[in-house]
Write an enzyme that holds these catalytic residues in place. Structure first.
Site, short mmCIF file in Angstrom:
data_model
loop_
_atom_site.label_atom_id
_atom_site.label_comp_id
_atom_site.label_asym_id
_atom_site.label_seq_id
_atom_site.Cartn_x
_atom_site.Cartn_y
_atom_site.Cartn_z
N ASP A 74 5.76 4.24 -5.22
CA ASP A 74 5.09 3.14 -4.38
C ASP A 74 3.80 3.89 -3.41
O ASP A 74 3.60 4.84 -4.13
CB ASP A 74 6.06 2.92 -3.02
CG ASP A 74 5.91 1.45 -2.41
OD1 ASP A 74 4.85 1.25 -2.05
OD2 ASP A 74 7.09 0.77 -2.44
N GLY B 95 1.33 6.32 -5.76
CA GLY B 95 0.19 5.77 -6.91
C GLY B 95 0.07 4.40 -6.75
O GLY B 95 0.48 3.57 -5.81
N ASP B 96 -0.71 3.77 -7.69
CA ASP B 96 -1.25 2.52 -7.50
C ASP B 96 -0.74 1.85 -8.87
O ASP B 96 -1.03 2.22 -10.16
CB ASP B 96 -2.89 2.39 -7.69
CG ASP B 96 -3.40 0.95 -7.52
OD1 ASP B 96 -2.52 -0.11 -8.05
OD2 ASP B 96 -4.66 0.70 -7.62
N PHE B 97 0.35 1.01 -8.87
CA PHE B 97 1.04 0.71 -9.99
C PHE B 97 0.03 -0.49 -10.76
O PHE B 97 0.33 -0.74 -11.97
CB PHE B 97 2.21 -0.12 -10.02
CG PHE B 97 2.55 -1.07 -9.00
CD1 PHE B 97 1.43 -2.31 -8.82
CD2 PHE B 97 3.42 -1.05 -7.87
CE1 PHE B 97 1.96 -3.31 -7.94
CE2 PHE B 97 3.66 -1.97 -6.68
CZ PHE B 97 2.77 -2.96 -6.89
N HIS C 171 6.79 -11.17 -6.59
CA HIS C 171 6.54 -12.29 -5.81
C HIS C 171 5.44 -11.92 -4.81
O HIS C 171 4.72 -12.91 -4.17
CB HIS C 171 7.77 -12.69 -5.09
CG HIS C 171 7.85 -11.97 -3.80
ND1 HIS C 171 8.49 -12.53 -2.47
CD2 HIS C 171 8.11 -10.75 -3.51
CE1 HIS C 171 8.68 -11.53 -1.82
NE2 HIS C 171 8.36 -10.27 -2.18
#
Length: 345
Positions: A207, A233-235, A252
């Site tokens: 996350d 992190g940045d997914f 969503h």
């Protein structure tokens, strides 16, 4: 050829009264928030109390409190008799701390969503989320600038995980694979439930960086710190390698292009024939009442995301190289479904 005309719907007095009650929804949500925020539900957990005793215990005005509780009795949050001794109902107990609680959700929505929704008319006219119109920022950017709300966000997600998602996942077994990555997994509650005790499977909760510390604490509390690691992190940039990927109410939050980027990152990092498990409130294909329609309005007002039908999720998966294997709907009272997909390569 005779042109047919449709008769104008004529509301009855009951329809008018019903609509007036619906329009008072702002009062209902604020009354429920006050009930949880003032600790009234917690104070009533041990048993019924006279309003004077309850007011003294919670630092509230007895007359104002009586009027609030009388209103909440209409919503089945409390009950009372002629003696004005108030008792907590099972529904009201969801605003107390403990199993099935949504107290953090009430706090988070009221602090972050309530006022922006006053600009919903603008959203319907322009397509721009009400939150951005109201604050001048996207929801994510605003949260970055207001980290004091992150605790209530994580608490709200945990509330939903414990009270609703876990109910859906009772008896559900993850597809095979040694490493399970929960992408956008908040504090790891859902992954912890699915991994369970007595297995060699290992987990990763990914996350935003600010969620790592609370997730680590939660995993330690659950005795999983040796098997599950929390990473930040940045997914949209990259995700960890794994055999099974869990996306629990993540897709969503994003539009189709953003979902495509995330799913492509998963397909790139995944082991061959990896599995994808998605938990979402899936829209029905009819005009039937369904909680996903409420959720979709929330997404419309706050961000760029949306709820989707099973067919729409299937198209997203196919475009990223996954094949939808099955959809497992929840019970009628549960808004969520499980969608399983598998990487084609």
């Amino acid at each position: 050829m005779t042109q047919q005309t449709t008769a104008r719907p004529l509301p009855t007095a009951a329809d008018t009264q019903h609509m007036a009650q619906l329009l008072a929804g702002f009062q209902q949500s604020q009354a429920l928030y006050a009930f949880g925020e003032l600790g009234l539900a917690n104070a009533l957990l041990a048993g019924p109390l006279p309003v004077t005793t309850l007011a003294a215990a919670t630092g509230t005005d007895p007359d104002a409190l009586t009027r609030l509780l009388r209103f909440l009795s209409v919503l089945d949050v409390v009950s009372y008799g002629d003696d004005e001794v108030f008792a907590l109902t099972p529904l009201g107990a969801t605003l107390a701390d403990g199993p099935g609680s949504v107290r953090s959700l009430a706090r988070f929505w009221t602090d972050t969503h309530y006022l922006p929704f006053s600009d919903l008319v603008s959203t319907v006219r322009t397509g721009v989320p009400a939150f951005r119109t109201h604050t001048g920022q996207t929801f994510g950017a605003w949260l970055d600038d207001h980290p004091e709300h992150m605790a209530s966000l994580i608490g709200a997600m945990s509330d939903v995980a414990l009270s609703i998602k876990v109910d859906l996942l009772q008896g559900y077994a993850l597809p095979p694979g040694r490493i399970v990555a929960d992408i956008g997994g908040a504090d790891g509650t859902i992954l912890a439930h699915l991994l369970g005790p007595g297995t060699e499977r290992r987990g990763i909760v990914m996350d935003v960086p600010s969620a790592v510390a609370p997730a680590t604490r939660r995993l330690t509390e659950l005795g999983l710190s040796g098997r599950v690691v929390a990473v930040g992190g940045d997914f949209f940039e990259a995700v960890p390698a794994a055999d099974v990927y869990l996306l629990s109410t993540v897709l969503h939050d994003w539009d189709d292009d953003q979902c495509a980027t995330l799913l492509a990152n998963i397909a790139r990092a995944a082991a061959p024939r990896a599995h994808l498990v998605v938990v979402e409130a899936v829209l029905p294909d009819t005009d039937a009442s369904h909680p996903a329609k409420y959720n979709d309005l929330t997404m419309l007002g706050v961000g760029t995301g949306r709820e989707r039908s099973g067919q729409e999720y299937g198209r997203l998966f196919t475009a990223a190289g996954f094949t939808l294997v099955r959809q497992i709907p929840g019970p009628s009272y549960n808004p969520f479904s499980i969608l399983e997909a598998r990487l084609a390569r």
